[in-house]
Write a protein that holds these residues in place. Structure first.
Motif, mmCIF file in Angstrom:
data_model
loop_
_atom_site.group_PDB
_atom_site.id
_atom_site.type_symbol
_atom_site.label_atom_id
_atom_site.label_comp_id
_atom_site.label_asym_id
_atom_site.label_seq_id
_atom_site.Cartn_x
_atom_site.Cartn_y
_atom_site.Cartn_z
ATOM 1 N N LEU A 53 0.680 -1.342 0.252
ATOM 2 C CA LEU A 53 -0.097 -0.546 -0.341
ATOM 3 C C LEU A 53 0.366 1.473 0.126
ATOM 4 O O LEU A 53 0.685 2.233 -0.479
ATOM 5 C CB LEU A 53 -0.757 0.210 1.228
ATOM 6 N N PHE A 55 2.664 2.312 2.379
ATOM 7 C CA PHE A 55 3.057 2.397 4.537
ATOM 8 C C PHE A 55 3.603 2.962 4.659
ATOM 9 O O PHE A 55 4.330 3.513 5.440
ATOM 10 C CB PHE A 55 2.261 1.827 4.855
ATOM 11 N N ASP A 73 -0.103 7.105 -7.576
ATOM 12 C CA ASP A 73 -1.405 8.233 -7.600
ATOM 13 C C ASP A 73 -2.045 6.535 -8.299
ATOM 14 O O ASP A 73 -2.996 6.018 -8.154
ATOM 15 C CB ASP A 73 -1.468 8.937 -8.500
ATOM 16 N N ARG A 76 -2.451 3.392 -6.310
ATOM 17 C CA ARG A 76 -3.759 3.785 -5.265
ATOM 18 C C ARG A 76 -4.727 3.661 -5.743
ATOM 19 O O ARG A 76 -6.044 2.858 -5.388
ATOM 20 C CB ARG A 76 -3.521 5.368 -4.692
ATOM 21 N N ARG A 77 -4.727 3.827 -7.003
ATOM 22 C CA ARG A 77 -6.605 3.809 -7.966
ATOM 23 C C ARG A 77 -6.449 2.646 -8.528
ATOM 24 O O ARG A 77 -7.456 1.654 -8.194
ATOM 25 C CB ARG A 77 -6.611 4.623 -9.050
ATOM 26 N N TYR A 81 -8.056 -2.073 -0.490
ATOM 27 C CA TYR A 81 -7.587 -2.289 1.079
ATOM 28 C C TYR A 81 -8.508 -3.139 2.057
ATOM 29 O O TYR A 81 -9.916 -2.037 2.005
ATOM 30 C CB TYR A 81 -6.957 -1.798 1.719
ATOM 31 N N LEU A 82 -8.830 -3.930 2.178
ATOM 32 C CA LEU A 82 -9.401 -4.181 4.223
ATOM 33 C C LEU A 82 -8.695 -4.721 5.020
ATOM 34 O O LEU A 82 -8.079 -5.799 4.742
ATOM 35 C CB LEU A 82 -10.722 -5.361 3.298
ATOM 36 N N PRO A 83 -8.806 -4.254 6.290
ATOM 37 C CA PRO A 83 -7.963 -3.886 6.839
ATOM 38 C C PRO A 83 -9.029 -5.103 7.806
ATOM 39 O O PRO A 83 -9.829 -5.336 7.768
ATOM 40 C CB PRO A 83 -7.423 -3.326 7.807
ATOM 41 N N HIS A 100 -18.812 7.810 0.973
ATOM 42 C CA HIS A 100 -18.268 8.579 0.905
ATOM 43 C C HIS A 100 -16.462 7.525 0.173
ATOM 44 O O HIS A 100 -16.096 8.924 -0.060
ATOM 45 C CB HIS A 100 -17.562 8.055 2.205
ATOM 46 N N PHE A 101 -16.298 7.005 0.787
ATOM 47 C CA PHE A 101 -14.928 6.022 -0.647
ATOM 48 C C PHE A 101 -15.069 6.006 -1.472
ATOM 49 O O PHE A 101 -14.578 6.212 -2.412
ATOM 50 C CB PHE A 101 -14.886 4.541 0.089
ATOM 51 N N ARG A 103 -16.399 8.377 -3.153
ATOM 52 C CA ARG A 103 -16.343 10.048 -3.820
ATOM 53 C C ARG A 103 -14.433 10.143 -3.352
ATOM 54 O O ARG A 103 -13.821 10.828 -4.332
ATOM 55 C CB ARG A 103 -16.610 11.160 -2.802
ATOM 56 N N LEU A 104 -14.198 9.129 -2.377
ATOM 57 C CA LEU A 104 -12.366 9.184 -1.861
ATOM 58 C C LEU A 104 -11.679 8.843 -2.918
ATOM 59 O O LEU A 104 -10.702 8.977 -3.665
ATOM 60 C CB LEU A 104 -12.341 8.360 -1.228
ATOM 61 N N LYS A 105 -12.980 7.904 -4.452
ATOM 62 C CA LYS A 105 -11.826 6.866 -5.309
ATOM 63 C C LYS A 105 -12.573 7.474 -6.226
ATOM 64 O O LYS A 105 -11.885 7.173 -6.981
ATOM 65 C CB LYS A 105 -12.066 5.705 -5.173
ATOM 66 N N GLN A 144 -17.203 -1.786 -0.457
ATOM 67 C CA GLN A 144 -15.995 -0.789 0.113
ATOM 68 C C GLN A 144 -14.593 -1.132 -0.607
ATOM 69 O O GLN A 144 -14.219 -0.022 -1.828
ATOM 70 C CB GLN A 144 -15.685 0.078 1.398
ATOM 71 N N ASP B 5 -12.761 17.026 -5.364
ATOM 72 C CA ASP B 5 -13.732 16.464 -4.439
ATOM 73 C C ASP B 5 -13.636 15.452 -3.410
ATOM 74 O O ASP B 5 -14.878 15.465 -2.480
ATOM 75 C CB ASP B 5 -14.618 14.872 -6.192
ATOM 76 N N ARG B 6 -12.447 15.056 -2.866
ATOM 77 C CA ARG B 6 -12.226 13.863 -2.313
ATOM 78 C C ARG B 6 -12.380 15.565 -0.669
ATOM 79 O O ARG B 6 -12.526 14.173 0.480
ATOM 80 C CB ARG B 6 -10.289 13.612 -2.720
ATOM 81 N N ALA B 9 -15.599 15.057 0.420
ATOM 82 C CA ALA B 9 -16.412 14.625 0.706
ATOM 83 C C ALA B 9 -15.896 14.123 2.509
ATOM 84 O O ALA B 9 -16.127 13.981 2.869
ATOM 85 C CB ALA B 9 -15.774 13.147 -0.395
ATOM 86 N N LEU B 92 -7.932 2.498 5.682
ATOM 87 C CA LEU B 92 -8.847 2.060 4.421
ATOM 88 C C LEU B 92 -8.598 3.685 3.713
ATOM 89 O O LEU B 92 -8.501 3.578 2.403
ATOM 90 C CB LEU B 92 -10.031 2.229 5.379
ATOM 91 N N ALA B 95 -5.376 3.930 1.908
ATOM 92 C CA ALA B 95 -5.117 3.272 0.542
ATOM 93 C C ALA B 95 -5.557 3.809 -0.569
ATOM 94 O O ALA B 95 -5.678 3.545 -1.606
ATOM 95 C CB ALA B 95 -6.124 1.972 1.232
ATOM 96 N N THR B 96 -6.549 5.362 -0.515
ATOM 97 C CA THR B 96 -7.679 5.798 -1.393
ATOM 98 C C THR B 96 -6.950 6.460 -1.706
ATOM 99 O O THR B 96 -6.009 7.431 -1.296
ATOM 100 C CB THR B 96 -8.486 6.241 -1.303
ATOM 101 N N PRO B 97 -6.632 7.067 -2.719
ATOM 102 C CA PRO B 97 -6.369 8.289 -4.055
ATOM 103 C C PRO B 97 -5.682 9.228 -3.288
ATOM 104 O O PRO B 97 -4.871 10.628 -2.977
ATOM 105 C CB PRO B 97 -6.609 8.603 -5.080
#
Lengths: 304, 278
Positions: A53, A55, A73, A76-77, A81-83, A100-101, A103-105, A144, B5-6, B9, B92, B95-97
């Motif tokens: 990931l 980290f 970038d 990440r796309r 991941y699922l912990p 929420h997730f 939109r983050l993606k 997610q 947008d991120r 959110a 989590l 891990a996203t952009p």
């Protein structure tokens, strides 16, 4: 290691101070392939995931995700991941967490919400996560992770604590996304849990890769004996025992042990006994025996 | 564009959570009640004084705000990073952009929107009631507006500070303890220490040169001095606030101090967040 691999790890080493958590591990996962990472607590599974990931920075070796460096970038796309343990905000509904997730993606929430149906919690979409059972929360976590059809799914002990039905459905969902081309890398404690649900297994112990291959491969290479349970006809057990050898157990049974490659000849000699034998039962090595064989570092022949 | 947008959110989710867990309701009530209590129960306005009720309440409320707003700001932000580490959601999210800088800024903006709303509604209601009962002149409205705006700025400083403290430990309990400690040191003990030093110094070099700069360097004191110095009234002023009318710096330097605290705290929060291994 093929060029087509979504994830290729080559000689990866990760250290925490003087402790080497991952030690020269090489592994690759191709699109549509399901690979399980097996190991005890502290074997290096989570560390490997966190390095994938981006980290954690590796101390040595190479790691490429979908052709790019981890944490970038594009990587990440490509990765979801699922912990093992994730607690979503209790006051949000399942649909809100997913939105929420999404939109983050960078995925339209409308395209993501049907995933609640996929994992079987569509009925609870409007309910607060605080009211969800453990299994439902884990399903939400999986939904997610599936947002945006990732090229690589990283699941860290995703089914620990799930009941057998939820577990089976969890693997059904994974199977469907693997069939659609997603590479799946998941970790687990138990080999028996992932039997038949996984294409390849990699066994980690103390940061080192001990073995890699299909379950059948690993069993064969472990060379653990096969047990054939032979039930003799009334009063013929002694005769059967005299002809076959093996071990005489209870009234009318004989248990033979043989190596995998001798299985067919053993069955042939059984067939020659004709009506003396009423039933046979073949038990392959216990999965946990196979796992123990590879994960205990002192066992000879554990190298790949 | 995706970054915006991120961030939207993240900020929207923080805002929604603050509503769901009643934080908005409680803090708005607190601000309204304290402001009204000061106006009607305290030494408050009486006919004897020339200044209008709004100006007088603004002066006393600026002293109360120094305690209340930083406390509320730290309460809304102390959990922001450490809480997500503890609950496993930070791994989590990262891990996203979403980038770490985006996370810090978006959470800050989400918290600030919540706090600003609570302050605006609370002080707005109180101001309207006071003006309705006692009447208001221009100076009073300006003093009240200034108090409201600078209270939001003070809140921004302490939200950023709370986020910086939240990026240090991995447990929310530790983060909460650190936030309370920061509040005690910056808001209570700092002033006590300075007052003690002034008493010991008995009007010496320290009192004349170092002391005003040290008072101004504290964000809470800077906020209070700014509001008091600009209120032209004979409202009773005590303790450190006597400095408000004898400050050897331009009044606007107090705002500069607040902005510097804000930028520094956000920078620290961002730097610390970059080091986290979720």
């Amino acid at each position: 290691m093929t060029d087509a691999a979504v994830l290729s790890v080559d000689g990866l080493t990760v250290r925490f101070g003087s402790v080497t958590a991952v030690d020269g591990v090489s592994l690759s996962v191709a699109p549509g392939e399901r690979v399980a990472l097996l190991g005890h607590n502290g074997a290096g599974k989570s560390t490997l995931f966190k390095t994938v990931l981006g980290f954690l920075k590796p101390a040595g070796g190479h790691l490429v995700i979908a052709g790019v460096a981890p944490g970038s970038d594009a990587a990440r796309r490509a990765v979801s991941y699922l912990p093992e343990q994730v607690v979503f905000p209790k006051a949000l509904t399942g649909a809100e967490v997913l939105t929420h997730f999404a939109r983050l993606k960078g995925v339209a929430p409308k395209a993501a919400l049907p995933l609640l149906e996929t994992v079987g919690i569509a009925d609870a979409a409007g309910r607060a996560v605080g009211t969800y059972s453990k299994g439902m929360r884990q399903r939400l976590g999986l939904a997610q992770a599936l947002i945006g059809t990732p090229r690589l799914l990283l699941l860290d002990e995703p089914t620990s604590g799930l009941d057998p039905v939820s577990r089976r459905e969890f693997y059904d969902v994974l199977e469907a996304s693997a069939r659609a081309g997603t590479a799946v890398l998941l970790s687990s404690h138990s080999l028996s849990e992932i039997e038949n649900r996984i294409d390849r297994i990699a066994i980690l112990a103390k940061g080192k890769l001990r073995a890699e291959g299909s379950l059948a491969d690993l069993s064969r290479r472990a060379g653990l004996p096969i047990r054939i349970h032979v039930e003799a006809a009334e009063g013929r057990a002694d005769a059967v025992h005299a002809r076959l050898g093996g071990e005489r157990v209870n009234g009318r049974s004989v248990v033979l042990t043989c190596r995998a490659e001798d299985k067919v000849s053993a069955l042939a000699s059984l067939a020659a006994l004709g009506s003396d034998v009423t039933d046979i039962d073949i038990a392959l090595p216990d999965l946990d025996d196979v796992y123990r064989h590879y994960s205990v570092p002192t066992v000879e022949g554990a190298a790949r | 564009m995706n970054g915006m947008d991120r961030m939207a959110a993240v900020a929207a989710t923080e805002f929604r959570l603050a509503f769901r867990n009643r934080w908005v309701l409680l803090s708005t009530l607190a601000f309204t009640l304290f402001a009204l209590a000061l106006a009607f129960l305290g030494s408050g306005p009486s006919g004897a004084l020339k200044a209008d009720a709004l100006t007088l309440t603004a002066a006393s409320l600026s002293t109360l705000t120094v305690y209340l707003v930083p406390l509320m700001a730290l309460l809304v932000s102390y959990d922001s990073i450490a809480g997500e580490i503890e609950r496993g959601t930070l791994a989590l999210v990262l891990a996203t952009p979403l980038k770490r800088g985006e996370l810090v800024v978006a959470k800050f903006l989400g918290h600030l929107a919540v706090l600003a709303m609570a302050i605006a509604i609370g002080y707005g209601i109180a101001g309207a009631v006071i003006a309705g009962v006692h009447g208001a002149d221009n100076a009073g409205l300006i003093a009240w507006g200034r108090l409201l705006a600078t209270a939001v700025l003070l809140g921004a400083v302490f939200i950023a500070l709370g986020m910086a403290l939240s990026s240090l430990p991995r447990q929310t309990g530790t983060a909460a303890a650190m936030a309370i400690g920061a509040w005690l040191i910056l808001i209570v003990l700092y002033d006590l220490a300075l007052l003690g030093a002034v008493i010991v110094d008995q009007g010496g070099v320290f009192t004349k040169t170092v002391f005003p700069a040290l008072v101004l360097a504290n964000p809470g004191d800077a906020f209070r001095l700014y509001n008091l110095a600009l209120i032209e009234s004979n409202a009773p002023i005590a303790g450190l606030d006597g400095l408000a009318h004898t400050l050897p710096f331009p009044v606007s330097s107090a705002l500069v101090v607040l902005v510097l605290w804000l930028v520094a705290s956000l920078t620290v929060a961002w730097t610390l967040t970059r080091r986290i291994r979720p």
